[in-house]
Structure formats: structure tokens, C-alpha cells
Design a protein around this motif. Structure first.
Motif, PDB file in Angstrom:
ATOM      1  N   ARG A 272       0.823  -1.203   0.000  1.00  0.00           N
ATOM      2  CA  ARG A 272       0.000   0.000   0.000  1.00  0.00           C
ATOM      3  C   ARG A 272       0.860   1.257   0.000  1.00  0.00           C
ATOM      4  NH1 ARG A 272      -3.165  -0.459   4.906  1.00  0.00           N
ATOM      5  NH2 ARG A 272      -1.852  -2.214   5.438  1.00  0.00           N
TER       6      ARG A 272
ATOM      7  N   TYR B  83       3.856   1.333  -1.249  1.00  0.00           N
ATOM      8  CA  TYR B  83       4.468   1.298  -2.574  1.00  0.00           C
ATOM      9  C   TYR B  83       3.523   1.875  -3.632  1.00  0.00           C
ATOM     10  CZ  TYR B  83       5.733  -0.948  -6.977  1.00  0.00           C
ATOM     11  OH  TYR B  83       6.007  -1.201  -8.282  1.00  0.00           O
ATOM     12  N   ALA B  84       2.219   1.579  -3.499  1.00  0.00           N
ATOM     13  CA  ALA B  84       1.244   2.103  -4.452  1.00  0.00           C
ATOM     14  C   ALA B  84       1.274   3.633  -4.472  1.00  0.00           C
ATOM     15  CB  ALA B  84      -0.155   1.612  -4.103  1.00  0.00           C
ATOM     16  N   TRP B  85       1.514   4.222  -3.297  1.00  0.00           N
ATOM     17  CA  TRP B  85       1.540   5.686  -3.237  1.00  0.00           C
ATOM     18  C   TRP B  85       2.753   6.263  -3.941  1.00  0.00           C
ATOM     19  CZ3 TRP B  85      -2.211   8.939  -2.584  1.00  0.00           C
ATOM     20  CH2 TRP B  85      -3.363   8.512  -1.913  1.00  0.00           C
ATOM     21  N   ILE B  86       3.853   5.515  -4.026  1.00  0.00           N
ATOM     22  CA  ILE B  86       5.017   6.012  -4.768  1.00  0.00           C
ATOM     23  C   ILE B  86       4.610   6.228  -6.221  1.00  0.00           C
ATOM     24  CG2 ILE B  86       7.361   5.489  -5.546  1.00  0.00           C
ATOM     25  CD1 ILE B  86       7.809   3.915  -3.048  1.00  0.00           C
ATOM     26  N   GLY B  87       3.883   5.255  -6.793  1.00  0.00           N
ATOM     27  CA  GLY B  87       3.452   5.363  -8.186  1.00  0.00           C
ATOM     28  C   GLY B  87       2.500   6.526  -8.409  1.00  0.00           C
ATOM     29  N   ILE B  88       1.745   6.893  -7.355  1.00  0.00           N
ATOM     30  CA  ILE B  88       0.787   7.994  -7.499  1.00  0.00           C
ATOM     31  C   ILE B  88       1.473   9.349  -7.324  1.00  0.00           C
ATOM     32  CG2 ILE B  88      -1.256   9.050  -6.449  1.00  0.00           C
ATOM     33  CD1 ILE B  88      -2.129   6.203  -5.689  1.00  0.00           C
TER      34      ILE B  88
ATOM     35  N   ARG C 240       4.835  10.171  -7.343  1.00  0.00           N
ATOM     36  CA  ARG C 240       6.106  10.507  -8.003  1.00  0.00           C
ATOM     37  C   ARG C 240       5.873  11.500  -9.141  1.00  0.00           C
ATOM     38  NH1 ARG C 240       7.288   6.620 -12.308  1.00  0.00           N
ATOM     39  NH2 ARG C 240       9.381   6.359 -11.502  1.00  0.00           N
TER      40      ARG C 240
ATOM     41  N   GLU D 285       5.268  13.043 -12.524  1.00  0.00           N
ATOM     42  CA  GLU D 285       4.631  12.417 -13.684  1.00  0.00           C
ATOM     43  C   GLU D 285       3.978  11.083 -13.320  1.00  0.00           C
ATOM     44  OE1 GLU D 285       7.393  12.400 -16.977  1.00  0.00           O
ATOM     45  OE2 GLU D 285       8.030  14.408 -16.395  1.00  0.00           O
ATOM     46  N   GLY D 286       3.674  10.929 -12.044  1.00  0.00           N
ATOM     47  CA  GLY D 286       2.943   9.754 -11.591  1.00  0.00           C
ATOM     48  C   GLY D 286       1.464   9.919 -11.858  1.00  0.00           C
ATOM     49  N   LEU D 287       0.663   9.035 -11.242  1.00  0.00           N
ATOM     50  CA  LEU D 287      -0.771   9.023 -11.541  1.00  0.00           C
ATOM     51  C   LEU D 287      -1.470  10.321 -11.145  1.00  0.00           C
ATOM     52  CD1 LEU D 287      -1.675   5.375 -10.605  1.00  0.00           C
ATOM     53  CD2 LEU D 287      -1.651   6.413 -12.866  1.00  0.00           C
TER      54      LEU D 287
ATOM     55  N   PRO E 126      -5.577   3.632  -4.706  1.00  0.00           N
ATOM     56  CA  PRO E 126      -4.169   3.232  -4.861  1.00  0.00           C
ATOM     57  C   PRO E 126      -4.019   1.753  -5.193  1.00  0.00           C
ATOM     58  CG  PRO E 126      -4.449   4.560  -2.904  1.00  0.00           C
ATOM     59  CD  PRO E 126      -5.823   4.261  -3.402  1.00  0.00           C
TER      60      PRO E 126
ATOM     61  N   LEU F  96      -2.547   0.104  -8.737  1.00  0.00           N
ATOM     62  CA  LEU F  96      -1.431  -0.839  -8.734  1.00  0.00           C
ATOM     63  C   LEU F  96      -1.772  -2.100  -9.526  1.00  0.00           C
ATOM     64  CD1 LEU F  96       0.728  -1.245  -5.699  1.00  0.00           C
ATOM     65  CD2 LEU F  96       0.018  -3.309  -6.825  1.00  0.00           C
TER      66      LEU F  96
ATOM     67  N   THR G  87       4.418   5.737 -16.500  1.00  0.00           N
ATOM     68  CA  THR G  87       3.657   6.852 -17.064  1.00  0.00           C
ATOM     69  C   THR G  87       3.030   6.514 -18.416  1.00  0.00           C
ATOM     70  OG1 THR G  87       5.810   7.628 -17.772  1.00  0.00           O
ATOM     71  CG2 THR G  87       4.777   8.784 -15.947  1.00  0.00           C
TER      72      THR G  87
ATOM     73  N   VAL H 195      11.627  -2.132  -3.775  1.00  0.00           N
ATOM     74  CA  VAL H 195      10.911  -0.859  -3.825  1.00  0.00           C
ATOM     75  C   VAL H 195      11.885   0.309  -3.664  1.00  0.00           C
ATOM     76  CG1 VAL H 195       9.300   0.579  -2.517  1.00  0.00           C
ATOM     77  CG2 VAL H 195       8.686  -1.756  -3.086  1.00  0.00           C
TER      78      VAL H 195
END
Lengths: 290, 262
Positions: free
Chosen positions: A120, A122-127, A129, A131-133, B22, B26, B38, B224
Motif C-alpha cells: 500500500r 508502494y502504491a503511493w510512490i506510483g501515485i 512521483r 509524472e505519476g498518476l 491506490p 497498482l 507513465t 521498492v
């Protein structure tokens, strides 16, 4: 019945004595490999004479340490307040929902808690970062085409903490709000109270034990949190859990890490006492209602 | 109140969106053909394939599963005994200390629990690895198991046990044939909770492990830290699917048992 006592005494109480002992010893003598030695009572006197408060002095003197404690308290307090602001309406809505929905809503709150904590975060890193989500969504909506650069900031740590600890806030709140006698609200309305006034004078005071329990359950583990600031926070977000981890794994200063842990425990005593009081208050309420 | 106002519906939708978006993002990106987060490069199960070839990750997952199984079983057995002691023996000497000790691991910061257990293991000169992590996980799982079983024991009808004793059953027989079946749902829930907590733990395992015993969270954590990789998305999706299936199956089973009146 004696087995769990022995287990807890051996693996929970005894380790704390070890921590205290190593916190009070010199860096040189306590470095690994740390030889076991069981002294007799005569040796205990020598041992007590040899105790060393140097590590605690260092924690008090070096601003790195006490600033980390203060920063951890600040992050934990902010996390608790934000989680309460989001969690209270959610718990209230859940408790007000039709009875057949409630069990499903409850499972939905707990389900993320059963999925990996690391995932969970880790999911926030993708959001978060660049140019993330989140940036993509804002650009798609035409709200902003500048990257927000949230990752590695305090805001990112707060988002991750609130997200991870949300079930700990919602569950106790839901438990108290669900038991709340709705006829009291009707009575307040009959007596001419506006919904806001009824909420402030009836619902809020009656849910105080849930607020207290939820806040303590979020606040206490949040102080010692290590993974979230490490993954989402930048170099400026040094919480005490991270300091302890670094002292232990990178600097290999076991006595200092132990001293950091001892002081952290002392910092935690007050909120732990508050939690215990909230538990007792709730037990008292339940007893009074029965 | 059976109808929700617009404000409360908004609170529900916003709250659950916060909790689930989130995770859904994922899962979606684990099927992305592109290596870049992206860019959406079309649907693909490519990363699941590379995941299956990732030997260190798979062996870490296998180790974590075995470890969680053993530690959850230990934690549940000890936690159930502790709950019975707390519920049955009334106000015995040291009750407050004991209940405090059983509940403390629930709120204790993991860094402190991990550090203190490691110092104990080092002082006792125990070789660190699978068993030290198992003991550590069983210790903090015990508190959670104790709470879950205790909640069930609150509404327990003790006359059933007394009836068994009157009919000549020994305490052990009574426990196995009357008490345990009645608290079984709570014991199962406790085991499941201890199992997932162990499977999820990074901090305590990092402190108490030794060479050769790298758990799945430890592998995930180092991956990670190195950066976002679609392969990790795939691993996470499998884990989420696994946990969701177990939890949903467990709650359905429980519901059916209740419907049958068991």
C-alpha cells in the motif's frame, strides 16, 4: 495456563531489560559480538557501578536526536488529526447506513488492512512521483500541468501515514457510533436543536471514548513509524524510528540505538496511559448499559 | 435512520475511494506492457512471466509462507490459552501485568520490539534465522490472537462446560469437545490475523533474522527502494488477490455457519 505467561515473560519482558542494560553500557564493551555473561549478585554491584549514562547524555545534547523526537510527535499528531477528520464522517456514515450494508462496509474497511502494508505504501510512490498518476490525473482534468513533486516531502509522509492507519481510526469510531442510541438525537430534535447543535451536544460527547481510542491507536504506532517516512519522505523527514534503524544497522552503535528506544518508550507512556483510560471508560459505559 | 443524506454518501464514497484507488491503480499497472509507469503500453501479462522466473523472490515468498504458518499456529495456541486465563481465572495475582504484557505488542512500535528481541537472541547466543523470526512473530501475534478469542469468550455460556463436567468429562475432554468447538470461529479468525500479520511484517523480521532467511517483505522492500518496477506490481497483485480470496472465503464460511445455526 502458565505457558503464555512464561512465553511473554521470556520473549517480551526480558528483552526490554536487555535493551535497558545495553543502553546503559559503553559503546566499546557492547559492540557485537556481544558475549553473554550471567553474573552473580556480587557482580551485579560492580555492574551497577559501571552503568553509563553517556548514551542518554548524547541524545539530550545532539539536536539530531531530540529534533527527531519532536518531528515524530508532530507527524504523529498531524496524522491523527487528519485521520480523525476523514475517518469520523466515514465511520458516522457507516454507522448510519442500513443494517444489511454495515457488515459489507466493515469488511471493506478492514480488507486493505489485510493486504500488505508495504504494497500500500508502494502504491503511493506510483501515485505521488513526478509524472505519476496524480500528476497525470490533474493534467487530464486540465487543473495543472506542472508536476506537483509531492514524493519525498512531508505531505507524502502524511498521506502515506493517514492512509495506512485509517482502519485503526475508523474501527473504534464505528464501534462507538454504532452503539449510539439514536432516540437521543430525535429527542434533541424534538426539543428544537438544529442538527449541528444536536451533533455537538449529543453525538460528539457520546463518541468521545471512540475518538480517544482511535486517536491513540493511530498516534502511538505513528511515532515509531519507520517504513513510510523512509519510502515516501525525503532527507528532511527524519523520524525517530528511522534514526533508531540507522544507528543500529548503519552505524552499528547498539547502545545508542537502545538508548533511543528507551527514550521512545518513555515518550509513549503518556498516550498509552490515555489509551488505557479510554478502554476503561468504554468498559465502564458497556457495564452501565447492561 | 435508514436513509443516508447526500453528505454521508459523499463521506462514504470519498473515504472508500481514498482506501481503494491506490490498490486498483497498482493492479491495473501490473498488466501494463510498458516498462514505464507513465505510459500505458497495452494489456500484457508479461510481468507475471518474469516474476515466475525470479528465483530469489519466489524462495522468499515460500519462506514467508512457512514462517507465517508456524508462527500463526504458535501465536493462536498461546493467545487462546492467554485469553482463557484472562477470562476464566478472575482476578489472579499479576493479572494486570499479564493482560498488559499480552496487549502491549499491539501498540508497541515495531522498531522497539524488533531491537529488544534481537538483543535477547544475541545475549542468549542463539543462531538467528527461521526460528528466531518465528518466535518474534508468534510473540506479537499472541496479543492479537488473545484479543480476538477474548471477545468471543465474553458471551460464552459456561453452563455447557459445567454440564459436560457433571456428565463426567475430564477438563481436557471438556475443552476439546465443548469449549474449543464453540470458540472455533474466533480461533480461526485469530489464526488468520496472526498469519497475515506475520506475512506482512518487515521491521521485526529485519531485526531478528539471520543469513539465509530473507522474507518476502524484506525482498519487496529492497526492490521498492531501488525503484518502481512492473514486476513488483505483479507480485503485489498476486498477494492482494490471495489475501482478498482468503478473507472473502473466510467471511462466507462464517456466514454459512451462522446461517446453519452452528
Amino acid at each position: 495456563m502458565a505457558v503464555p505467561y512464561l512465553w511473554l515473560g521470556l520473549f517480551f519482558l526480558a528483552p526490554f531489560v536487555m535493551v535497558l542494560r545495553i543502553a546503559l553500557s559503553d559503546a566499546a564493551t557492547a559492540l557485537p559480538p556481544y558475549a553473554p555473561h550471567f553474573e552473580g549478585f556480587a557482580a551485579l554491584r560492580d555492574f551497577l557501578a559501571g552503568l553509563d549514562l553517556e548514551n542518554f547524555g548524547l541524545i539530550l545534547e545532539d539536536p539530531l536526536y531530540w529534533q527527531s523526537y519532536l518531528y515524530s510527535l508532530r507527524i504523529a499528531a498531524l496524522t491523527t488529526l487528519i485521520a480523525l477528520a476523514i475517518g469520523y464522517p466515514l465511520a458516522y456514515a457507516m454507522a448510519s447506513a442500513p443494517a444489511r450494508w454495515r457488515a459489507i462496509l466493515l469488511v471493506l474497511v478492514i480488507l486493505p488492512f489485510w493486504t500488505s502494508f508495504l504494497i500500500r505504501v508502494y502504491a503511493w510512490i506510483g501515485i505521488l512521483r513526478p509524472e505519476g498518476l496524480l500528476d497525470m490525473a490533474l493534467a487530464a482534468l486540465g487543473l495543472s500541468d506542472q508536476p506537483l513533486r509531492l514524493l519525498n516531502t512531508e505531505a507524502a509522509v502524511l498521506i502515506g501515514m493517514v492512509y495506512s492507519y485509517m482502519p485503526f481510526m475508523v474501527l473504534p469510531l464505528y464501534a462507538t457510533l454504532e452503539k449510539l442510541d439514536r432516540s437521543l438525537l430525535e429527542a434533541a430534535a424534538d426539543l428544537g436543536a438544529t442538527p449541528l447543535r444536536a451533533f455537538l451536544t449529543v453525538t460528539l460527547p457520546l463518541s468521545l471514548s471512540g475518538i480517544l481510542a482511535g486517536s491513540a491507536l493511530v498516534f502511538i504506532p505513528a511515532i515509531g513509524e519507520f517504513v513510510i517516512p523512509d519510502l515516501l519522505g525525503g532527507p528532511d523527514t527524519t523520524m525517530i524510528g528511522k534514526v533508531l534503524w540507522t544507528e543500529f544497522f548503519s552505524n552499528r552503535d547498539w547502545p545508542l540505538a537502545s538508548a533511543v528506544a528507551v527514550v521512545l518508550l518513555v515518550v509513549l507512556v503518556l498516550p498509552l496511559a490515555l489509551l488505557q483510560r479510554a478502554r476503561l471508560a468504554r468498559a465502564g459505559e458497556a457495564g452501565g448499559a447492561a | 435512520m435508514t436513509r443516508l443524506g447526500p453528505g454521508l454518501i459523499l463521506a462514504l464514497v470519498a473515504g472508500f475511494a481514498f482506501l481503494y484507488l491506490p490498490i486498483l491503480a497498482l493492479i491495473a499497472y501490473s498488466f501494463n506492457a510498458s516498462r514505464l509507469v507513465t505510459v500505458w503500453g497495452g494489456f500484457s501479462t508479461h510481468w507475471y512471466g518474469t516474476l515466475l522466473a525470479n528465483e530469489p523472490l519466489l524462495s522468499a515468498a515460500w519462506l514467508s509462507l512457512r514462517l507465517a504458518f508456524v508462527s500463526a499456529t504458535l501465536a493462536t495456541a498461546l493467545g487462546t490459552l492467554a485469553a482463557l486465563a484472562l477470562a476464566r481465572q478472575g482476578r489472579f495475582r499479576g493479572r494486570l501485568l499479564f493482560s498488559g504484557m499480552a496487549l502491549a505488542p499491539l501498540v508497541m512500535p515495531e522498531v522497539i520490539t524488533g531491537l529488544s528481541l534481537l538483543l535477547l537472541f544475541v545475549a542468549a547466543d542463539v543462531e538467528r534465522g527461521f526460528w528466531t523470526v518465528t518466535i518474534a512473530h508468534a510473540t506479537f501475534g499472541l496479543g492479537f490472537a488473545c484479543i480476538v478469542v477474548q471477545a468471543r469468550l465474553v458471551g460464552f455460556d459456561r453452563s455447557l462446560e459445567e454440564a459436560a463436567r457433571d456428565l463426567g468429562a475430564t477438563p481436557l475432554v471438556t475443552f476439546w469437545t465443548v469449549t474449543l468447538p464453540l470458540i472455533a470461529p474466533a480461533v480461526a479468525a485469530a489464526w488468520l490475523l496472526a498469519f497475515t500479520l506475520s506475512l506482512d511484517d518487515l521491521v521485526i523480521a529485519s531485526f531478528t533474522t539471520g543469513p539465509g532467511a530473507t522474507t518476502l517483505p524484506m525482498r519487496l522492500y529492497s526492490a521498492v527502494r531501488l525503484g518502481v518496477s512492473p514486476e513488483i506490481n505483479a507480485a503485489c497483485t498476486i498477494l492482494i488477490g490471495f489475501v482478498a480470496t482468503v478473507v472473502i472465503a473466510a467471511s462466507l464460511l462464517l456466514k454459512r455457519r451462522q446461517a446453519l445455526g452452528a
